[in-house]
Enzyme design. Structure first.
Site, mmCIF file in Angstrom:
data_model
loop_
_atom_site.group_PDB
_atom_site.id
_atom_site.type_symbol
_atom_site.label_atom_id
_atom_site.label_comp_id
_atom_site.label_asym_id
_atom_site.label_seq_id
_atom_site.Cartn_x
_atom_site.Cartn_y
_atom_site.Cartn_z
ATOM 1 N N LYS A 48 37.836 39.274 35.149
ATOM 2 C CA LYS A 48 38.710 40.439 35.185
ATOM 3 C C LYS A 48 39.752 40.244 36.279
ATOM 4 O O LYS A 48 39.536 39.512 37.244
ATOM 5 C CB LYS A 48 37.897 41.709 35.466
ATOM 6 C CG LYS A 48 38.673 43.016 35.270
ATOM 7 C CD LYS A 48 37.767 44.212 35.546
ATOM 8 C CE LYS A 48 38.484 45.521 35.283
ATOM 9 N NZ LYS A 48 37.632 46.686 35.617
ATOM 10 N N ASP A 97 29.826 49.665 39.643
ATOM 11 C CA ASP A 97 30.498 49.575 40.938
ATOM 12 C C ASP A 97 31.193 50.893 41.249
ATOM 13 O O ASP A 97 31.724 51.555 40.359
ATOM 14 C CB ASP A 97 31.514 48.429 40.871
ATOM 15 C CG ASP A 97 32.582 48.515 41.942
ATOM 16 O OD1 ASP A 97 32.239 48.802 43.093
ATOM 17 O OD2 ASP A 97 33.759 48.287 41.607
ATOM 18 N N ASN A 145 43.876 45.934 33.920
ATOM 19 C CA ASN A 145 44.291 46.986 34.834
ATOM 20 C C ASN A 145 45.759 47.320 34.579
ATOM 21 O O ASN A 145 46.567 46.424 34.349
ATOM 22 C CB ASN A 145 44.093 46.466 36.268
ATOM 23 C CG ASN A 145 44.616 47.390 37.350
ATOM 24 O OD1 ASN A 145 45.254 46.929 38.276
ATOM 25 N ND2 ASN A 145 44.363 48.668 37.265
ATOM 26 N N ARG A 196 32.822 42.867 42.791
ATOM 27 C CA ARG A 196 31.758 43.806 42.417
ATOM 28 C C ARG A 196 31.771 44.077 40.919
ATOM 29 O O ARG A 196 30.724 44.233 40.295
ATOM 30 C CB ARG A 196 31.890 45.115 43.197
ATOM 31 C CG ARG A 196 31.409 45.011 44.627
ATOM 32 C CD ARG A 196 31.191 46.372 45.255
ATOM 33 N NE ARG A 196 32.354 47.236 45.190
ATOM 34 C CZ ARG A 196 33.396 47.164 46.012
ATOM 35 N NH1 ARG A 196 33.433 46.240 46.959
ATOM 36 N NH2 ARG A 196 34.422 47.995 45.906
ATOM 37 N N ASP A 197 32.977 44.151 40.330
ATOM 38 C CA ASP A 197 33.049 44.324 38.882
ATOM 39 C C ASP A 197 32.319 43.203 38.148
ATOM 40 O O ASP A 197 31.722 43.431 37.085
ATOM 41 C CB ASP A 197 34.517 44.346 38.421
ATOM 42 C CG ASP A 197 35.190 45.681 38.673
ATOM 43 O OD1 ASP A 197 34.480 46.695 38.766
ATOM 44 O OD2 ASP A 197 36.425 45.715 38.775
ATOM 45 N N HIS A 201 45.629 55.795 37.363
ATOM 46 C CA HIS A 201 44.806 54.687 37.821
ATOM 47 C C HIS A 201 43.440 54.691 37.141
ATOM 48 O O HIS A 201 42.878 53.631 36.866
ATOM 49 C CB HIS A 201 44.646 54.766 39.340
ATOM 50 C CG HIS A 201 44.106 53.523 39.958
ATOM 51 N ND1 HIS A 201 44.829 52.355 40.021
ATOM 52 C CD2 HIS A 201 42.908 53.244 40.538
ATOM 53 C CE1 HIS A 201 44.103 51.426 40.619
ATOM 54 N NE2 HIS A 201 42.928 51.940 40.932
ATOM 55 N N HIS A 238 45.733 45.746 43.716
ATOM 56 C CA HIS A 238 45.558 46.555 44.928
ATOM 57 C C HIS A 238 46.910 46.617 45.636
ATOM 58 O O HIS A 238 47.045 46.293 46.809
ATOM 59 C CB HIS A 238 44.465 45.973 45.827
ATOM 60 C CG HIS A 238 43.388 46.958 46.132
ATOM 61 N ND1 HIS A 238 42.807 47.102 47.356
ATOM 62 C CD2 HIS A 238 42.797 47.902 45.347
ATOM 63 C CE1 HIS A 238 41.896 48.060 47.321
ATOM 64 N NE2 HIS A 238 41.864 48.551 46.112
ATOM 65 N N ASN A 270 44.368 41.231 31.870
ATOM 66 C CA ASN A 270 45.750 41.408 32.318
ATOM 67 C C ASN A 270 45.849 42.428 33.430
ATOM 68 O O ASN A 270 45.019 43.319 33.563
ATOM 69 C CB ASN A 270 46.664 41.811 31.149
ATOM 70 C CG ASN A 270 46.196 43.067 30.452
ATOM 71 O OD1 ASN A 270 46.088 44.125 31.051
ATOM 72 N ND2 ASN A 270 45.926 42.958 29.163
ATOM 73 N N HIS A 281 49.376 49.305 46.107
ATOM 74 C CA HIS A 281 49.752 50.356 47.053
ATOM 75 C C HIS A 281 49.020 50.239 48.388
ATOM 76 O O HIS A 281 49.642 50.342 49.445
ATOM 77 C CB HIS A 281 49.522 51.735 46.414
ATOM 78 C CG HIS A 281 50.609 52.153 45.470
ATOM 79 N ND1 HIS A 281 51.101 51.321 44.494
ATOM 80 C CD2 HIS A 281 51.300 53.321 45.346
ATOM 81 C CE1 HIS A 281 52.047 51.958 43.807
ATOM 82 N NE2 HIS A 281 52.184 53.169 44.303
#
EC number: 6.3.5.3
Length: 750
Positions: free
Chosen positions: A99, A276, A547, A124-125, A51, A103, A509, A105
């Site tokens: 971006k 962040d 991500n 926040r990013d 991750h 999320h 992506n 899991h």
């Protein structure tokens, strides 16, 4: 892991439980020159998780185009991986930061908070870059809607997105929702955000300047989200619910305060760097900022505001409590940042200073509890990188054996039955039940609410410009052929932006796949990257970041379909280019631009109506697609069309129905007898767009298309109130809208 473990040096068994491999444990010992203590081992475990480190994907991600090619001037102000989010110059001294992230899991075990904190994190990013968020999208995948679990997850995720986004005050302007059995255990929740910043006021995620103070600002640190990055780097299992503390808890009102305070402190010009605290919390921000600036930090964990007493050092460092930032400010300006955050009633504590050691020293109760080199922790530094074994799965060649001749064509009397199936199918019907829970108009910038288009169009205040944004991926296509399917996802995103009146600029992506240690899964990943690369190069849309989300699978159900979600940014320079998908006036002419094929591969018709699960991806050609899109841009700018809507899920019939329902009118068309009726009406071959044209523009329109050499044909005309195919009334517009608009809500009440 118990706190008592910190009293003794951990063994490899401890490292294994934290997700580290044997050679990684040995590598840590070599880096430190000694065995790590538990806090240090925890640090490496999260920073070297997939991750955070992209250790199983970065080799292939580096092959993606990161800047414009050829003679086109570069608009990239931040390359992939350089900052918290991508940054693209949109002219007039402005840039768009955007971006997308997953999320998955957390949402699988706690859908409300999992989705809500996904929204908070992605925003926040954006504002950590100094950009004010102006629009959000989301891409959601769930299992079989007949299952109570699926309905519970869907309701929780949608409410989490709506509650957080609405309270935070950023409009949700579009997105996608799909359902398939492969997502029964592991849903996908991908959140996209875009914001605007003046090019001279961009903040960077970096630390430098010996003696510069390091502040933590925002919420207090709690025990939520500890080892969240590690949790996101393993398969979903029956025991995943035991990791509920790994799910963060969000507070959108706190985030709104943090947004305003952050933008205000950046505007002072005294911020050296800011990041962040998302995945891996304090340790991620301190290590990445230090490594980028080739500096180090001395951090006193006693000064971190906490929500629980007696938190262990690893708990403070790894907590993923939301609404927090790490800020490096110029020495001597401490009072400036304190006054700003005090005004917004937020925590603002100096927890350390920047050093020239290149190392991170963490202290607790006056003791040095961790001493680690920053660069060895991070992507691009010492974090491991692997190229995993990959192998073509057996199903790939089997899917290619499908022949359209193996299924019967639809008879005229059956057209209504298929049409009814598609218009009410949860993958095609209106997502009104979902989007009505989102505030799409807060900020008054959304230009798509009352005039729907293939992509969302959002005004850039103070200019004539609009950003045009979309998220796209048909994972069934990607599963059938990862390379072609991912190329189609990029092409469809570009097509949606072009059909809305925009010019595609760049992509982000969110790459959702199963376990990378499974060779067949990694083959899917490699194929998708190859497809993305060739499509982005053809459309000149660089990859600005994103991500990777591996381990989206369970022991019972196996991996989800490979789902490389494409978030694309486009620009509309002139509001006059704005194009709707809705038909307008009866007697307007309806044209198909592009060429139909005798192809039903991987279509919703074939998959869910005929029950054929294995078939190739739809027919697609990059050059054909590029030429089509060039033509669509031209005829929109020349005002030769009234509407434009691309053909995708559900084929030509669904495209016509959506255009008609948007304008509250009907259509009358003739099928092309050169093709099977099912392929012509319900096939999903690519590079096709339906447009409507006023009769007074007919000659000019046809001349422009003929000049381009793109195939086209006249389908029929817009009429008052019915859907007519080959002189047979299939639906009235009222009946179609009733079916299309309410199908999802009715299924959720079942």
């Amino acid at each position: 892991m118990s706190a008592e473990t910190t009293d003794q040096l951990p063994t490899f068994e401890t490292a294994r439980k934290l997700g580290l491999l044997p050679d990684e444990y040995d590598r840590i010992i070599a880096i430190l020159g000694r065995k790590p203590n538990f806090t240090e081992l925890s640090i490496f475990s999260v920073m070297w998780s997939e991750h955070c480190s992209y250790k199983n994907s970065i080799i292939w991600l580096k092959t993606l185009p990161r800047d414009t090619t050829g003679d086109a001037p570069s608009r990239m102000l931040a390359k992939a991986g350089e900052e918290n989010a991508g940054l693209v110059d949109i002219g007039d001294g402005l840039a768009c930061s955007f971006k997308i992230e997953s999320h998955n899991h957390p949402s699988a075990i706690e859908p409300y908070q999992g989705a809500a904190t996904g929204v908070g994190g992605i925003n926040r990013d954006i504002f950590t870059m100094g950009a004010r968020p102006i629009a959000q999208l989301n891409s959601l995948r769930f299992g079989n809607l007949a299952l109570p679990k699926t309905r519970r997850l869907l309701k929780g995720v949608v409410k989490g997105i709506g509650d957080y986004g609405n309270a935070f005050g950023i409009p949700t302007v579009g997105g996608e929702v799909y359902f398939d059995d492969c997502y029964n255990i592991n849903p996908l929740v991908n959140a996209f955000s875009a914001g605007i910043v003046e090019t001279g006021k961009v903040a960077k995620a970096i630390a430098y300047g010996v003696g510069n103070p390091v502040f933590i600002v925002g919420s207090a640190t709690g025990k939520d989200g500890i080892h969240g990055a590690t949790f996101a780097s393993e398969d979903i299992s029956d025991k995943s619910t035991e990791k509920l503390p790994a799910v963060q808890v969000g507070d959108p009102f706190m985030e709104k305060l943090l947004l305003e305070a952050t933008l205000e402190v950046i505007a002072t010009g005294y911020v050296v760097g800011i990041q962040d605290m998302g995945a891996a919390g304090i340790i991620c921000s301190t290590s990445e900022m230090s490594a980028k600036g080739e500096h180090g930090m001395d951090i006193d964990l006693d000064k971190v505001p906490t929500r629980q007493i007696n938190m262990e050092p690893f708990e403070i460092l790894l907590s993923e409590s939301q609404e927090r930032m790490l800020v490096v400010i110029e020495k001597g300006k401490e009072d400036v940042i304190r006054q700003i955050f005090d005004k917004w009633d937020l925590n603002c504590e100096q927890i350390g200073v920047v050093t020239d050691t290149g190392r991170l020293h963490f202290h607790r109760y006056g003791q040095l509890v961790a001493d680690v080199p920053a660069d060895d922790l991070v992507l691009g530094g010492g974090a491991p990188q692997y190229e995993r074994e990959y192998r073509e799965p057996a199903y790939f060649q089997e899917f290619k054996k499908f022949s359209i001749d193996s299924i019967p064509d639809v008879e005229t009397a059956e057209v209504r039955k298929v049409a009814e199936h598609l218009l009410s199918h949860p993958n095609i019907c209106s997502r009104r039940w979902v989007y009505e829970q989102y505030d799409s108009m807060v900020g008054t910038a959304n230009r798509s609410t009352n005039a729907p288009s293939d992509a969302a169009v959002v005004s850039v205040k103070g200019t004539d410009k609009s950003i045009v944004i979309t998220v796209d991926c048909n994972s069934r296509y990607v599963n059938a052929d990862p390379e072609e399917g991912c190329a189609i996802a990029v092409a469809e995103a570009a097509r949606n932006i072009v059909c809305s009146g925009g010019e595609p600029l760049a992509i982000t992506n969110c790459l959702n796949f199963g376990n990378p240690y499974v060779p067949e899964v990694y083959w899917q990943f490699v194929g998708a990257i190859k497809g993305m690369k060739k499509a982005c190069e053809r459309f000149n849309t660089p990859v600005t970041g994103g991500n990777v989300s591996f381990y989206n699978q369970s022991s019972d159900e196996g991996p989800v379909f490979p789902t490389p979600t494409i978030g694309m940014l486009g620009l509309m320079e002139n509001p006059d280019y704005r194009m709707t998908l809705g038909f307008s006036q009866p007697d307007d002419l309806i044209y198909l631009i592009g060429e139909s094929k005798n192809d039903v591969g991987s279509s919703e018709y074939l998959y869910s109506y005929r029950g054929v699960k294995g078939s190739p991806a739809p027919v697609f050609g990059l050059d054909e697609e590029f030429t089509l899109q060039s033509l669509i841009k031209e005829i929109i700018r020349e005002k030769l069309v009234v509407s434009a809507h691309d053909i995708s899920d559900g084929g030509l019939f669904v495209t016509l129905a959506e255009s008609a329902m948007a304008g509250n009118v009907g259509f009358a068309i003739e099928t092309d007898h050169r093709f099977r009726k099912d392929a012509f009406l319900f096939g999903e071959s690519q590079s096709r767009v339906v447009v409507s044209v006023s009769r007074k523009k007919q000659a000019e329109f046809e001349a422009a298309v003929q000049k381009s050499k793109v195939p086209f044909s006249r389908l029929g005309t817009v009429i008052d109130a019915d859907f007519v195919i080959d002189e047979d009334v299939v639906f009235s517009v009222a009946d179609a809208k009733e079916l299309y608009d309410n199908a999802l809500g009715k299924k959720l009440q079942a």
